[in-house]
Design a protein around this motif. Structure first.
Motif, PDB file in Angstrom:
ATOM      1  N   GLY A   1       0.817  -1.204   0.000  1.00 26.85           N
ATOM      2  CA  GLY A   1       0.000   0.000   0.000  1.00 26.85           C
ATOM      3  C   GLY A   1       0.849   1.250   0.000  1.00 26.85           C
ATOM      4  N   TYR A   2       0.457   2.227  -0.795  1.00 29.56           N
ATOM      5  CA  TYR A   2       1.142   3.515  -0.859  1.00 29.56           C
ATOM      6  C   TYR A   2       0.158   4.614  -0.489  1.00 29.56           C
ATOM      7  CZ  TYR A   2       4.699   0.994  -3.522  1.00 29.56           C
ATOM      8  OH  TYR A   2       5.661   0.107  -3.932  1.00 29.56           O
ATOM      9  N   THR A   3       0.577   5.487   0.407  1.00 31.09           N
ATOM     10  CA  THR A   3      -0.243   6.605   0.855  1.00 31.09           C
ATOM     11  C   THR A   3       0.255   7.895   0.232  1.00 31.09           C
ATOM     12  OG1 THR A   3      -0.613   5.499   2.978  1.00 31.09           O
ATOM     13  CG2 THR A   3      -1.117   7.848   2.861  1.00 31.09           C
ATOM     14  N   ASP A   4      -0.648   8.629  -0.404  1.00 31.33           N
ATOM     15  CA  ASP A   4      -0.328   9.925  -1.006  1.00 31.33           C
ATOM     16  C   ASP A   4      -1.152  10.999  -0.301  1.00 31.33           C
ATOM     17  OD1 ASP A   4       1.082   8.374  -2.906  1.00 31.33           O
ATOM     18  OD2 ASP A   4      -0.729   8.201  -4.134  1.00 31.33           O
ATOM     19  N   VAL A   5      -0.528  12.125  -0.026  1.00 27.25           N
ATOM     20  CA  VAL A   5      -1.190  13.205   0.699  1.00 27.25           C
ATOM     21  C   VAL A   5      -0.976  14.517  -0.056  1.00 27.25           C
ATOM     22  CG1 VAL A   5      -1.384  14.462   2.879  1.00 27.25           C
ATOM     23  CG2 VAL A   5      -0.771  12.030   2.885  1.00 27.25           C
TER      24      VAL A   5
ATOM     25  N   ALA B   1       2.793  14.760  -1.273  1.00 27.97           N
ATOM     26  CA  ALA B   1       3.740  13.711  -0.915  1.00 27.97           C
ATOM     27  C   ALA B   1       3.242  12.393  -1.499  1.00 27.97           C
ATOM     28  CB  ALA B   1       3.895  13.595   0.593  1.00 27.97           C
ATOM     29  N   LEU B   2       3.915  11.893  -2.511  1.00 28.76           N
ATOM     30  CA  LEU B   2       3.633  10.571  -3.039  1.00 28.76           C
ATOM     31  C   LEU B   2       4.442   9.553  -2.235  1.00 28.76           C
ATOM     32  CD1 LEU B   2       3.770  11.224  -6.901  1.00 28.76           C
ATOM     33  CD2 LEU B   2       1.727  10.957  -5.485  1.00 28.76           C
ATOM     34  N   ASN B   3       3.806   8.416  -1.932  1.00 27.40           N
ATOM     35  CA  ASN B   3       4.455   7.408  -1.089  1.00 27.40           C
ATOM     36  C   ASN B   3       4.949   8.078   0.193  1.00 27.40           C
ATOM     37  OD1 ASN B   3       5.656   5.119  -0.059  1.00 27.40           O
ATOM     38  ND2 ASN B   3       7.251   4.984  -1.633  1.00 27.40           N
ATOM     39  N   ALA B   4       4.007   8.685   0.904  1.00 26.71           N
ATOM     40  CA  ALA B   4       4.345   9.535   2.048  1.00 26.71           C
ATOM     41  C   ALA B   4       5.128   8.796   3.131  1.00 26.71           C
ATOM     42  CB  ALA B   4       3.068  10.123   2.647  1.00 26.71           C
TER      43      ALA B   4
END
Length: 982
Positions: A918-922, A939-942
């Motif tokens: 899983g990758y979290t982007d903000v 922030a990609l791949n935070a």
């Protein structure tokens, strides 16, 4: 991978876990979407307020009085937004073919770099080609751009359109680099996730991606941003300017944009897993499975050179200063020892620079007629791609060293005894040479440039009661230029064959035996890792070039309106015709069909090519296409109990190719609303993909290879030739889709769509290998179609050694069958709260079936759940927005799969499964100037999730040891910038 088998659908628990998200950050925010858009609402642009999902006319009580003015205003608002799924429908809500609609605002929030990167985050796209996702070992692959791969069934099976008009190809394989499209003025992107050839033409076997421009943009829009990774590299910037003006009481409109995007590349040693010399050992069998080994080296070559044969000099290695000793192969799998290493400065993501310009002018000549012209120009550059250099014994890039070589130490020559020569395996490593203060063969590098223009001019108008028409002319052209600085193998063979002349000078033997062949030859000393002179290294390097030109000219006419009224509504129709001509011309300075003059090069193998890596064939050809279509929508029932709407959508198209004759495509679709909140839909369509001009007209590429012939039992060197096939016919696809859209009146702002699809492609175009052709012919007893590609001197009944093939052809054929089944789920929810608005959007794609049968005589192979083909992928995003700021959080899931290419292909001991990650982007955005200005931080791949160690190469550090097509190798990436609209 263009393949595809069945299994049960994912459990409800699995889908719930996927859509709920694994990140605590995602769970902390209620998820959202500017407008629930799969087949639901017209999507709000940045300057618009959200639009309610359905026009009032679709839910009105038939007995209730109707305000004609309000109804007309509502209809006009709906017609302002034309969704791609049909040429007849006015909006996506009523379309039986699923359409995912994403606004430019949502796309820029997902990935500020560019729109294609954001689209590739959707689970409907898999294994797309891009500079950050594709392997970059060779310059003959189109790594320069972004080639969208819908359903993972090849970019060539997805039609790319700009405002409903086909975009000309930009690559030699006929695919379209969507980085070349103007992005500053894109209003939204419509993704049709079903066959659409009947409505839009060839190549829409899997679907359509339509980039919709904001043609009524007014004012000025500026974008500026800069980004960098958490490791302080991969720096990027983007600058964009768009302007629009309306003059003469809105009769004259002019819009234009310019933009530039630039991002640096990454090298193998820029990331934690790089430079650790991982390799995959084993044979992939149960007895000897594949396994990952660190610190392994080539066990067949060294950075100073390794011998094979040569009498007593067999299996020796050369050291700095020309010393030599027996080769130490190291431990199991080549760990340690004298084996060679590749320079860790090789490229893992390519640098990319794009520049775009766009302009459009339209003039309302009369209240009912508008003329327009627009042009888009683009230049995209990728590179340099730094590639390793290696020359291996027994292969076309191997070296033969003779006993009288002038640089061979006398002691080594004595060890040879009476042996006349030996094979030499050498790997050039500049890192090693620099440490020793000498020279070696350099890293090779490749660059690519695409220049394109897309010009459209036309007239559009309306007449009567709701009729509209348009006439368009399109001229598109692109030129792909590739250059690669790499070893010229004949020059290397000449330079390595160094001897003494009559005066005691070291010269190339060819200057004595054939003086006019290799003028200026500089002898090269390869005995030891830093022995070559700079002059010799420069001599053996050259530049391989090829240039591909694509041209397309197209004229079309379309007419749509209402024929007459049926009992439950108007019968709407769209008809049209199209003529287009496409041409391809590819030239190369290293055409493999041109034989190399080996006179004076006794050590050069018969299979030698001019360059080590890039030897592109020439190609030339054209095709003309004539098409005509008709589509209609007929309301069968409306405003009845349990039949709020029943509507039939049908289309048919006749297409005639100058190369393969005529073909018919069609579509039948049904919309059924038992009540206002629920709509059921289904389509079945016959679709096609025409062969690319490269598949039809590319020149032959000749080489030799070792072939084990099952017919004669002989293993020997065979001549092979990769050729095009002018007899190719269009692929044929049959797509079936059933689904539902639920938008409950008791929960305003909520929408859910679920669609199950089944895609079968017959006569699929695939290219078999020489080995496969020989095996399939043998399995058929000499009767299979592959036998025509295996040329033998005697009848097939003769099994003697004299009947070994004289030539084996490899060419694309209409032989394969492809089958994919899957499930698309999209959910959206929008509501007010905490002084602002909450939006939610989630996507999931489940593919239990992905099968391919290469030909009727081969077994069906199951690819679902294997290499690159995760059965379950998804993403979920959340936004809270107020007048002052907005916060968006997105969670993306890669899904998991097994590392073998297909079921039963191989066995892995320690890295047999690619895990779900899983990758979290903000994205945090602050608004100023009444929302006309905004400052954002993304922030990609935070959380800087690192890719798993999944090495799939037997060559140490040839590739970064993970699966770039699936996992992020860049790491956390921060972008800050501002946007202003006035």
């Amino acid at each position: 991978m263009e393949t595809i088998q069945a299994g049960r659908l994912a459990s409800t628990d699995t889908l719930v876990r996927l859509l709920s998200g694994a990140s605590l950050l995602s769970a902390a925010i209620v998820l959202a979407l500017p407008a629930f858009a799969q087949d639901a609402a017209p999507v709000a642009t940045p300057a618009e307020a959200p639009v309610d999902p359905a026009p009032a006319a679709t839910t009105a009580d038939p007995a209730a009085p109707v305000d004609p003015a309000a109804e007309a205003a509502s209809d006009a608002a709906v017609r302002d937004i034309i969704v791609t799924g049909s040429r007849v429908q006015a909006n996506g809500f009523q379309n039986p073919t699923p359409v995912t609609i994403i606004s430019s605002t949502d796309l820029s929030t997902k990935a500020p770099s560019n729109i294609p990167d954001a689209l590739n985050q959707l689970p409907q796209f898999s294994n797309s080609t891009s500079p950050t996702k594709s392997e970059t070992r060779f310059s003959v692959t189109p790594v320069i751009g972004n080639f969208l791969n819908l359903r993972g069934l090849s970019p060539r099976r997805t039609l790319i359109m700009l405002d409903g008009v086909r975009v000309p190809p930009t690559s030699f394989d006929g695919s379209v680099d969507v980085n070349t499209l103007p992005q500053m003025l894109v209003q939204r992107v419509d993704v049709v996730t079903g066959g659409a050839s009947a409505a839009y033409g060839s190549d829409a076997v899997v679907g359509v991606v339509n980039f919709v421009l904001d043609k009524k943009f007014e004012g000025l829009k500026v974008t500026a941003q800069s980004g960098i990774s958490t490791y302080g590299d991969a720096a990027s910037y983007r600058l964009g300017l768009a302007a629009g003006v309306s003059l003469m009481d809105d009769r004259l409109r002019i819009i234009a944009s310019v933009e530039r995007y630039d991002i640096n590349g990454l090298a193998n040693n820029d990331r934690p897993l790089g430079g650790q010399q991982h390799c995959t050992a084993g044979t992939g069998t149960a007895a000897n499975p594949y396994r990952t080994i660190p610190d392994c080296r080539f066990n067949t070559a060294s950075n100073g050179g390794r011998t094979t044969g040569g009498g007593g000099l067999n299996n020796y290695v050369f050291l700095p200063g020309g010393a030599y000793r027996p080769f130490n192969a190291g431990g199991a799998g080549g760990v340690g020892g004298d084996g060679g290493l590749i320079d860790t400065d090789t490229t893992i993501t390519a640098p990319l620079r794009t520049m775009q310009g766009f302009g459009r002018i339209s003039f309302e000549a009369t209240p009912d007629i508008t003329v327009f012209a627009q042009a888009a120009v683009n230049q995209s550059d990728a590179g340099p791609l730094r590639l390793p250099d290696g020359h291996y014994a027994g292969q076309s890039t191997g070296l033969t060293i003779f006993q009288d070589n002038a640089f061979l130490p006398a002691g080594a020559r004595a060890l040879m005894g009476t042996a006349p020569s030996f094979q030499y395996s050498y790997i050039g490593n500049p890192q090693v040479a620099e440490e020793l203060g000498g020279n070696t063969l350099d890293l090779q590098d490749a660059r690519q440039r695409t220049r394109s223009i897309n010009f459209i001019a036309g007239v559009e108008g309306k007449f009567g009661d709701g009729w509209s028409w348009n006439v368009n002319y399109v001229h598109g052209g692109s030129q792909l230029t590739a250059r690669s600085r790499e070893t010229e193998l004949p020059k290397l063979a000449a330079a390595a064959d160094a001897v003494f002349d009559g005066n005691g000078n070291v010269v190339c033997r060819v200057t004595l035996t054939n003086p006019g062949l290799y003028l200026g030859c500089v002898p090269i000393n390869l005995f030891g890792p830093a022995s070559a002179s700079r002059e010799a290294v420069d001599y053996v390097y050259g530049v391989s070039r090829f240039r591909t030109k694509n041209l397309m000219d197209m004229g079309s006419v379309n007419l749509s309106g209402t024929l007459f009224n049926l009992p439950y509504g108007p019968l709407s129709i769209s008809v049209g015709g199209e003529y287009r001509k496409q041409t391809l011309e590819q030239t190369s300075n290293a055409d493999p069909a041109i034989a190399i003059d080996r006179t004076g090069l006794p050590g050069a193998p018969a299979s030698i090519t001019r360059f080590q890596l890039t030897n592109a064939a020439s190609a030339s050809g054209s095709v003309s296409v004539k098409e005509g279509y008709v589509e209609f929508v007929a309301p069968l029932l409306a405003r009845l109990p349990f039949a709020d709407l029943l509507e039939l959508n049908a289309a048919g198209r006749y297409t005639d190719y100058s190369t393969s004759g005529s073909v018919k495509t069609w579509k039948l679709g049904l919309n059924y609303k038992p009540f206002a909140d629920l709509r059921l839909r289904g389509t079945i369509s016959r679709d096609i993909r025409a062969p690319s001009l490269y598949e039809l007209f590319a020149g032959p590429s000749n080489s030799v290879a070792t072939l084990a012939d099952p017919h004669t039992g002989v293993t020997a060197i065979a001549t092979t030739s990769v050729v095009s096939n002018s007899a190719l016919e269009p692929e044929r696809g049959l797509t079936k889709i059933v689904g539902l859209v639920y938008q409950p009146s008791w929960l305003p702002g909520f929408g859910l769509s679920i669609d199950a699809y089944d895609i079968k492609i017959t006569d699929a175009i695939v290219a078999s290998t020489a080995v496969t052709n020989v095996q399939l012919c043998e399995a058929s007893g000499g009767t299979g179609p592959e036998c025509a590609l295996v040329l033998r001197p005697l009848p097939f009944s003769d099994r003697s050694a004299a009947n070994f093939p004289t030539l084996v052809l490899s060419q694309p054929l209409n032989l394969a069958d492809i089958h994919q089944r899957g499930l698309d789920i999209e959910v959206g929810y929008r509501f007010d709260g905490l002084g602002g608005k909450f939006d939610v959007r989630g996507f999931a794609n489940y593919v239990p079936t992905l099968d391919q049968q290469q030909s009727p005589t081969q077994p069906v192979r199951h690819y679902a759940g294997y290499l690159y083909n995760a059965k379950l992928r998804g993403s979920i995003s959340a936004t809270y927005s107020s007048d002052a700021f907005s916060l968006n959080v997105q969670e993306r899931f890669t899904g998991s799969y097994k590392m073998p290419a297909f079921e039963g292909a191989s066995v892995y001991a320690d890295h047999g499964k690619a895990p779900n990650q899983g990758y979290t982007d903000v994205t945090l955005t602050f608004y100023t100037m009444e929302r006309k200005g905004e400052f954002f931080i993304n922030a990609l791949n935070a959380f800087n999730v690192k890719p798993p160690l999944l090495n799939a190469s037997a060559v140490p550090d040839l590739s970064y040891p993970t699966v770039k097509q699936t996992y992020d190798v860049t790491g956390r990436y921060l972008t800050a910038g501002f946007r202003i609209r006035i």
